[in-house]
Design an enzyme around this catalytic site. Structure first.
Site, PDB file in Angstrom:
ATOM      1  N   SER A 196     -37.703  17.106  17.423  1.00 46.88           N
ATOM      2  CA  SER A 196     -36.595  16.727  16.555  1.00 46.88           C
ATOM      3  C   SER A 196     -36.867  15.564  15.605  1.00 46.88           C
ATOM      4  CB  SER A 196     -35.356  16.395  17.405  1.00 46.88           C
ATOM      5  OG  SER A 196     -35.584  15.251  18.204  1.00 46.88           O
ATOM      6  N   LYS A 212     -27.115  11.239  19.282  1.00 44.05           N
ATOM      7  CA  LYS A 212     -28.008  10.645  18.287  1.00 44.05           C
ATOM      8  C   LYS A 212     -27.237   9.870  17.223  1.00 44.05           C
ATOM      9  CE  LYS A 212     -31.859  13.765  19.050  1.00 44.05           C
ATOM     10  NZ  LYS A 212     -32.814  14.733  18.488  1.00 44.05           N
TER      11      LYS A 212
END
Length: 362
Positions: free
Chosen positions: A255, A300
Site C-alpha cells: 500500500s 490510515k
C-alpha cells in the site's frame, strides 16, 4: 442480610462473573489500529528513506507520508471484552480473524507474503515514477517462481529471462500463460531463455545478454481444471538507468507504492511537489502508474491526521469508505493514477484547493 445488601452483593458478583467471562471467552476476531506514518522525503531510523545515486536530485520540503495499519498477530486470541471495546472505540476496527488471515494463514506466512508484496511495490513505484518523468526503464519477462515438484523444476529457474515461448516473443508476464495454455496437458512447450546467471552478469556489466538456451518442458494438467501448465509464475524484472534504494524496514504489504513513487518524482524534479504542505496518502501502484485500493483506510486517515497531515491522497476505490468518517482538518483527495496525484499536488502547491477531486460517500 438486608434485602438491599443482598441485591447489591448479587449484582456485584454478577458483574465480576461477566467481566471474568469477557476476559476468558475467546472470539474469532482481530483488531486494526492506526500504525506509524513515515515521510518518504525524510529520514527513518537515521537514514534517508529514498536514496538516489547516479542522477541529479533536488531539495524537497513538506511531507509525502506513507501510512500503515497495525493488526493483531495471527496467533493472538482476542477475548470478548477486547472485541466489545474495539467495536465501541472510534480509532479501532474489529474484523473477523479470517479477513486478515484467510485459509488459516500463519503469522510467518503472512509476514513473508507482506514482505514480498512490499518488495514488489517498491519496484513498481520506481518504474511508475520514472515513466512519469519520461525516463526510460528497460523491462523483461522473467521466471519469478518455480513450483516444487512441477514439470519446470530443475529446468527453469527463478530469474531466467523468457525471450519467447514456442517461437512467439513474450512482452508481458500474462503472455507466457496464454501461450502455454494453447497446449493440451502432456504436450511439450519450448522456452527460449537467458539463464539467470547470464542475465545477472550482463546487467552488472551494463550489457545486453546474448547467451540464450532452449528448454523443453512437458505440460501437465492443472489440478483445478483441464488447462495445461508447466508450474511457473512469470513476472517482470527491470533495469534502471541509475540507483534508487528505498530504506524502510519493518513495513509490509503493497500500500505504500503511490507515496514512494511520488517521493521519487519529487526528488528528481526541480519543482517542489508539496510546496511545503503536509500531504499523506496510500494506494498500491502498478508499473503503468495506476493506483489501486488498500485495506484499513479509516485507520490510515486517523493516523495521518494525528501526525499533522492536511491532505490525504485516497485511491478512488477507497473514497466512499474513507468519506464516511473524515478526521477534522483533513481533506481527502481522490486519485486514480500517479498523474492524478501529481496534478493534485500542483493544485495544493498553488493554493487551488477548491479544484481538488474530492471523495464522497456515494
Amino acid at each position: 442480610m438486608p434485602r438491599r445488601t443482598a441485591t447489591m452483593l448479587a449484582s456485584t458478583l454478577l458483574l465480576i462473573a461477566l467481566l471474568c467471562a469477557g476476559v476468558l471467552i475467546k472470539v474469532p476476531y482481530s483488531e486494526m489500529t492506526p500504525g506509524p506514518t513515515v515521510n518518504t522525503l525524510g529520514e527513518h531510523d537515521g537514514e534517508p528513506v529514498l536514496q538516489i545515486s547516479g542522477h541529479k536530485t533536488y531539495e524537497t520540503t513538506g511531507n509525502l507520508n506513507m501510512t500503515t495499519v497495525r493488526v493483531t498477530s495471527a496467533d493472538y486470541k482476542m477475548n470478548l471484552f477486547e472485541a466489545v471495546y474495539g467495536w465501541i472505540a472510534h480509532d479501532n476496527v474489529v474484523v473477523p480473524h479470517d479477513t486478515l488471515y484467510p485459509d488459516g494463514k500463519t503469522e510467518e506466512q503472512s509476514t513473508q507474503e507482506n514482505a514480498e508484496e512490499f518488495s514488489q511495490s517498491q519496484e513498481s513505484a520506481k518504474v511508475a515514477a520514472l515513466k512519469e518523468l519520461d525516463i526510460p526503464v528497460q523491462s523483461r519477462v522473467i521466471v519469478a517462481t518455480v513450483l516444487k515438484d512441477s514439470p519446470s523444476e530443475g529446468k527453469l529457474h527463478a530469474g531466467d529471462v523468457i525471450k519467447d515461448v514456442d517461437g512467439t516473443v513474450v512482452e508481458q508476464p500474462d503472455d507466457v500463460a496464454k501461450l502455454v495454455t494453447k497446449h493440451k496437458p502432456g504436450e511439450d512447450v519450448v522456452f527460449t531463455i537467458v539463464p539467470a546467471k547470464e542475465a545477472a552478469a550482463a546487467e552488472k556489466a551494463g550489457k545486453e545478454a546474448t547467451v540464450t538456451e532452449k528448454v523443453t518442458v512437458t505440460t501437465e494438467k492443472a489440478p483445478e481444471d483441464d488447462r495445461a501448465i508447466v508450474g511457473i509464475q512469470a513476472g517482470t524484472d527491470h533495469t534502471f538507468p541509475f540507483t534508487i534504494d528505498i530504506k524502510l524496514a519493518d513495513v509490509g504489504g503493497p500500500s505504500a507504492g503511490l507515496m514512494f513513487a511520488l517521493g521519487i518524482v519529487d526528488k528528481l524534479t526541480p519543482e517542489d511537489l508539496t510546496g511545503g504542505k503536509f500531504v499523506a496518502g496510500t494506494g498500491t501502484i502498478d508499473d503503468d502508474g495506476k493506483v489501486g485500493p488498500i485495506g484499513g483506510i479509516e485507520m490510515k486517515t486517523v493516523g495521518a491526521r494525528s501526525k499533522g497531515a492536511e491532505y490525504f491522497l485516497t485511491p478512488e476505490a477507497n473514497c466512499a469508505s474513507a468519506a464516511k468518517d473524515i478526521p477534522d482538518g483533513l481533506t481527502l483527495v481522490k486519485v486514480k493514477t500517479i498523474d492524478d496525484a501529481v496534478d493534485s499536488l500542483e493544485r495544493i502547491r498553488a493554493g487551488k484547493t477548491s479544484e481538488l477531486p474530492s471523495c464522497s460517500t456515494e
